[in-house]
Enzyme design. Structure first.
Site, mmCIF file in Angstrom:
data_model
loop_
_atom_site.group_PDB
_atom_site.id
_atom_site.type_symbol
_atom_site.label_atom_id
_atom_site.label_comp_id
_atom_site.label_asym_id
_atom_site.label_seq_id
_atom_site.Cartn_x
_atom_site.Cartn_y
_atom_site.Cartn_z
ATOM 1 N N HIS A 73 67.635 27.813 21.280
ATOM 2 C CA HIS A 73 68.174 28.465 22.467
ATOM 3 C C HIS A 73 67.752 29.922 22.535
ATOM 4 C CE1 HIS A 73 71.018 29.520 19.308
ATOM 5 N NE2 HIS A 73 71.330 30.577 20.035
ATOM 6 N N SER A 99 69.616 33.394 23.386
ATOM 7 C CA SER A 99 70.941 33.990 23.613
ATOM 8 C C SER A 99 70.887 34.930 24.810
ATOM 9 C CB SER A 99 71.409 34.753 22.376
ATOM 10 O OG SER A 99 71.652 33.856 21.324
ATOM 11 N N ASP A 120 69.690 21.136 11.534
ATOM 12 C CA ASP A 120 69.974 20.496 12.813
ATOM 13 C C ASP A 120 69.992 21.526 13.951
ATOM 14 O OD1 ASP A 120 70.521 18.380 14.512
ATOM 15 O OD2 ASP A 120 72.689 18.555 14.244
ATOM 16 N N PRO A 121 68.839 22.164 14.217
ATOM 17 C CA PRO A 121 68.819 23.295 15.149
ATOM 18 C C PRO A 121 69.071 22.907 16.606
ATOM 19 C CG PRO A 121 66.595 22.708 14.509
ATOM 20 C CD PRO A 121 67.513 21.853 13.695
ATOM 21 N N SER A 122 69.744 23.791 17.300
ATOM 22 C CA SER A 122 69.888 23.740 18.745
ATOM 23 C C SER A 122 69.124 24.957 19.242
ATOM 24 C CB SER A 122 71.363 23.828 19.146
ATOM 25 O OG SER A 122 71.479 23.986 20.535
ATOM 26 N N GLN A 155 77.315 31.420 11.948
ATOM 27 C CA GLN A 155 77.836 30.658 10.804
ATOM 28 C C GLN A 155 79.211 31.130 10.342
ATOM 29 O OE1 GLN A 155 74.481 30.840 8.019
ATOM 30 N NE2 GLN A 155 74.709 28.628 7.806
ATOM 31 N N HIS A 203 64.915 36.241 22.421
ATOM 32 C CA HIS A 203 64.050 35.506 21.498
ATOM 33 C C HIS A 203 64.606 34.114 21.255
ATOM 34 C CE1 HIS A 203 67.113 37.059 18.694
ATOM 35 N NE2 HIS A 203 66.881 35.925 18.044
ATOM 36 N N LEU A 204 63.773 33.290 20.641
ATOM 37 C CA LEU A 204 64.161 31.940 20.258
ATOM 38 C C LEU A 204 63.976 31.862 18.743
ATOM 39 C CD1 LEU A 204 63.210 28.853 22.291
ATOM 40 C CD2 LEU A 204 63.314 28.753 19.825
#
Length: 187
Positions: free
Chosen positions: A164, A166, A160-162, A120, A76-77
């Site tokens: 992706h 997984s 500030d999302p990246s 986190q 998933h994203l």
């Protein structure tokens, strides 16, 4: 409060046991509390055969650097971070999301850059494919996902999302072992 006696409800006297060995060594980011439900908003990805072949190649090579790496089984994203909802908030929250996201049209998204991530709390490390096209549209979705969360006193917003998908994970902060030479070779 949720009515007592719902099917599948545990006995109120039953103590909650948080044994990380029962879920691959993963550690909770916040304590379990009866009546709370951890959730996040995401776009599911259905893996095709070519993707699974790439996954197998990447994970088998990355295991030469971190043997404990486990391949993801579902993909998933994420559009939000993990938060807690009270049971009786779930239905109105889902309804609100459906209403807010109904106006969005399909868009093209490409995830093709291998990157190393940690959660986190630095209790898990991931190898993922970072989005290189579709970032702007995903930011618009995140802004709509975050809107209803304010009504439920939680913060879904990714800072500030990246974006992706997984591919694999392991317990602990092992980013140092996966970055550098390993990451160059995976890319």
């Amino acid at each position: 409060p949720v009515p007592a006696g719902l099917p599948g409800d545990p006995d109120p006297e039953e103590a909650v046991s948080d044994d990380s060995s029962r879920h691959g060594g993963r550690v909770r980011g916040f304590p379990h509390e009866r009546g709370n439900w951890a959730t996040h908003v995401y776009l599911p990805y259905t893996a095709q055969e070519e993707f699974l072949e790439l996954l197998e190649l990447l994970v088998s090579h990355a295991r030469t650097f971190v043997p404990s790496l486990a391949a993801m089984e579902e993909f998933h994203l994420s559009l939000s971070q993990c938060v807690v909802l009270r049971y009786h908030w779930i239905e109105p929250f889902v309804r609100s999301l459906r209403e807010r996201l109904a106006a969005f049209h399909r868009f093209f998204c490409v995830a093709d850059q291998v990157k190393v991530y940690t959660n986190q709390n630095k209790t898990r490390t991931f190898i993922g494919l970072e989005v290189s096209a579709g970032h702007f549209q995903l930011l618009e979705l995140v802004s709509e996902v975050d809107g209803p969360s304010h009504s439920y006193r939680c913060l879904f917003c990714l800072q500030d999302p990246s974006f992706h998908i997984s591919l694999a994970w392991c317990v602990g902060d092992l980013a140092g072992r996966l970055e550098g030479q390993c990451l160059r070779e995976l890319q």
